[in-house]
Design a protein around this motif. Structure first.
Motif, mmCIF file in Angstrom:
data_model
loop_
_atom_site.group_PDB
_atom_site.id
_atom_site.type_symbol
_atom_site.label_atom_id
_atom_site.label_comp_id
_atom_site.label_asym_id
_atom_site.label_seq_id
_atom_site.Cartn_x
_atom_site.Cartn_y
_atom_site.Cartn_z
ATOM 1 N N TYR A 125 -31.894 -60.673 -63.793
ATOM 2 C CA TYR A 125 -32.067 -60.060 -65.113
ATOM 3 C C TYR A 125 -30.984 -59.025 -65.361
ATOM 4 C CZ TYR A 125 -36.521 -62.374 -64.774
ATOM 5 O OH TYR A 125 -37.486 -63.332 -64.633
ATOM 6 N N TYR A 126 -30.308 -59.155 -66.493
ATOM 7 C CA TYR A 126 -29.247 -58.228 -66.843
ATOM 8 C C TYR A 126 -29.124 -58.154 -68.358
ATOM 9 C CZ TYR A 126 -26.698 -62.616 -67.266
ATOM 10 O OH TYR A 126 -26.325 -63.889 -67.607
ATOM 11 N N LEU A 127 -28.622 -57.027 -68.840
ATOM 12 C CA LEU A 127 -28.385 -56.830 -70.267
ATOM 13 C C LEU A 127 -27.052 -56.133 -70.467
ATOM 14 C CD1 LEU A 127 -31.836 -55.535 -71.601
ATOM 15 C CD2 LEU A 127 -30.746 -57.725 -72.137
ATOM 16 N N TYR A 128 -26.306 -56.621 -71.447
ATOM 17 C CA TYR A 128 -25.064 -55.976 -71.829
ATOM 18 C C TYR A 128 -25.375 -54.791 -72.741
ATOM 19 C CZ TYR A 128 -22.519 -60.105 -70.204
ATOM 20 O OH TYR A 128 -21.986 -61.106 -69.436
ATOM 21 N N LYS A 129 -24.764 -53.640 -72.447
ATOM 22 C CA LYS A 129 -24.874 -52.477 -73.329
ATOM 23 C C LYS A 129 -23.891 -52.656 -74.479
ATOM 24 C CE LYS A 129 -25.927 -48.790 -70.018
ATOM 25 N NZ LYS A 129 -25.393 -47.533 -69.481
ATOM 26 N N PRO A 130 -24.213 -52.257 -75.653
ATOM 27 C CA PRO A 130 -25.516 -51.749 -76.079
ATOM 28 C C PRO A 130 -26.476 -52.917 -76.340
ATOM 29 C CG PRO A 130 -24.028 -51.727 -77.947
ATOM 30 C CD PRO A 130 -23.237 -52.230 -76.758
ATOM 31 N N ILE A 154 -34.163 -50.273 -62.883
ATOM 32 C CA ILE A 154 -33.150 -50.506 -63.913
ATOM 33 C C ILE A 154 -31.880 -49.809 -63.446
ATOM 34 C CG2 ILE A 154 -32.512 -50.142 -66.331
ATOM 35 C CD1 ILE A 154 -35.641 -49.963 -66.819
ATOM 36 N N LEU A 155 -30.840 -50.600 -63.198
ATOM 37 C CA LEU A 155 -29.596 -50.086 -62.625
ATOM 38 C C LEU A 155 -28.443 -50.192 -63.608
ATOM 39 C CD1 LEU A 155 -29.718 -51.933 -59.178
ATOM 40 C CD2 LEU A 155 -30.249 -49.527 -59.598
ATOM 41 N N ASP A 156 -27.789 -49.072 -63.870
ATOM 42 C CA ASP A 156 -26.532 -49.083 -64.619
ATOM 43 C C ASP A 156 -25.429 -49.341 -63.605
ATOM 44 O OD1 ASP A 156 -24.259 -48.673 -66.099
ATOM 45 O OD2 ASP A 156 -24.692 -46.599 -66.590
ATOM 46 N N TYR A 157 -24.764 -50.463 -63.736
ATOM 47 C CA TYR A 157 -23.785 -50.880 -62.738
ATOM 48 C C TYR A 157 -22.660 -49.867 -62.541
ATOM 49 C CZ TYR A 157 -20.140 -53.480 -60.377
ATOM 50 O OH TYR A 157 -19.178 -53.853 -59.500
ATOM 51 N N LEU A 200 -33.331 -54.937 -63.086
ATOM 52 C CA LEU A 200 -32.596 -55.212 -64.316
ATOM 53 C C LEU A 200 -31.275 -54.469 -64.215
ATOM 54 C CD1 LEU A 200 -32.229 -56.202 -67.239
ATOM 55 C CD2 LEU A 200 -33.459 -54.134 -67.968
ATOM 56 N N LEU A 201 -30.182 -55.204 -64.251
ATOM 57 C CA LEU A 201 -28.842 -54.619 -64.207
ATOM 58 C C LEU A 201 -28.358 -54.458 -65.641
ATOM 59 C CD1 LEU A 201 -26.630 -53.778 -62.152
ATOM 60 C CD2 LEU A 201 -25.680 -56.069 -62.412
ATOM 61 N N ILE A 202 -27.880 -53.259 -65.979
ATOM 62 C CA ILE A 202 -27.356 -53.012 -67.322
ATOM 63 C C ILE A 202 -25.928 -52.505 -67.208
ATOM 64 C CG2 ILE A 202 -29.603 -52.620 -68.400
ATOM 65 C CD1 ILE A 202 -29.127 -49.617 -68.180
ATOM 66 N N SER A 203 -25.089 -52.906 -68.161
ATOM 67 C CA SER A 203 -23.699 -52.473 -68.143
ATOM 68 C C SER A 203 -23.004 -52.948 -69.414
ATOM 69 C CB SER A 203 -22.968 -53.058 -66.934
ATOM 70 O OG SER A 203 -21.613 -52.685 -66.937
ATOM 71 N N SER A 204 -21.900 -52.280 -69.737
ATOM 72 C CA SER A 204 -21.047 -52.747 -70.826
ATOM 73 C C SER A 204 -19.904 -53.603 -70.285
ATOM 74 C CB SER A 204 -20.493 -51.553 -71.609
ATOM 75 O OG SER A 204 -19.782 -50.706 -70.734
ATOM 76 N N ASP A 205 -19.852 -53.801 -68.997
ATOM 77 C CA ASP A 205 -18.801 -54.582 -68.346
ATOM 78 C C ASP A 205 -18.851 -56.032 -68.819
ATOM 79 O OD1 ASP A 205 -17.369 -56.185 -66.301
ATOM 80 O OD2 ASP A 205 -17.237 -54.263 -65.263
#
Length: 137
Positions: free
Chosen positions: A103-108, A57-60, A84-89
């Motif tokens: 796989y990626y998810l926008y924070k929050p 799980i990577l915070d970009y 899984l890439l996570i970021s608010s970008d």
């Protein structure tokens, strides 16, 4: 989805936000994962090479990692975890595509969405491993 019939799956959370790490670690451990946390890009590479996780799980925004690190260095060492890439970008979808990360998810994000996404990524990873083992035999 808990994977109790399998060897305990391993995940590395690479995120410099302590609260986010704690929350994700708790959620993963409740699902039966063994979890390790890292906060820097170089530390991430070292931990992945040492620990050989099933999920990364990577915070970009916190990583100094490059596309080369993720897409070339890890496979050179026989390591190809689910990522899984996570970021608010706001460009996260484009960033994930550039890194060839499905796989990626926008924070929050909420934990239910997180668990659904990691379960999908992990199922895909398991299918890839089974296929690779069958082809290489």
């Amino acid at each position: 989805m808990k994977y109790k019939n399998l060897e305990k799956a391993k995940a590395i959370i690479a995120d410099n936000e302590g609260n986010n790490q704690l929350c994700l670690t708790f959620a993963l451990e409740q699902e039966g994962w063994e979890v390790s946390q890292v906060q820097e890009g170089q530390e991430t590479i070292e931990k992945v090479l040492e620990w050989r996780p099933d999920l990364l799980i990577l915070d970009y925004h916190m990583l100094e990692l490059t596309k080369v690190d993720i897409s070339q260095l890890l496979p050179l060492h026989g390591i190809k975890p689910a990522v899984l890439l996570i970021s608010s970008d706001s460009d996260l979808e484009k960033i994930a595509s550039c890194f060839a990360i499905a796989y990626y998810l926008y924070k929050p994000f909420d934990i239910a969405e997180f668990l659904k996404t990691i379960n999908s990524a992990y199922e895909n990873y398991l299918n890839w491993r089974r296929y690779s083992q069958a082809v290489c035999q």
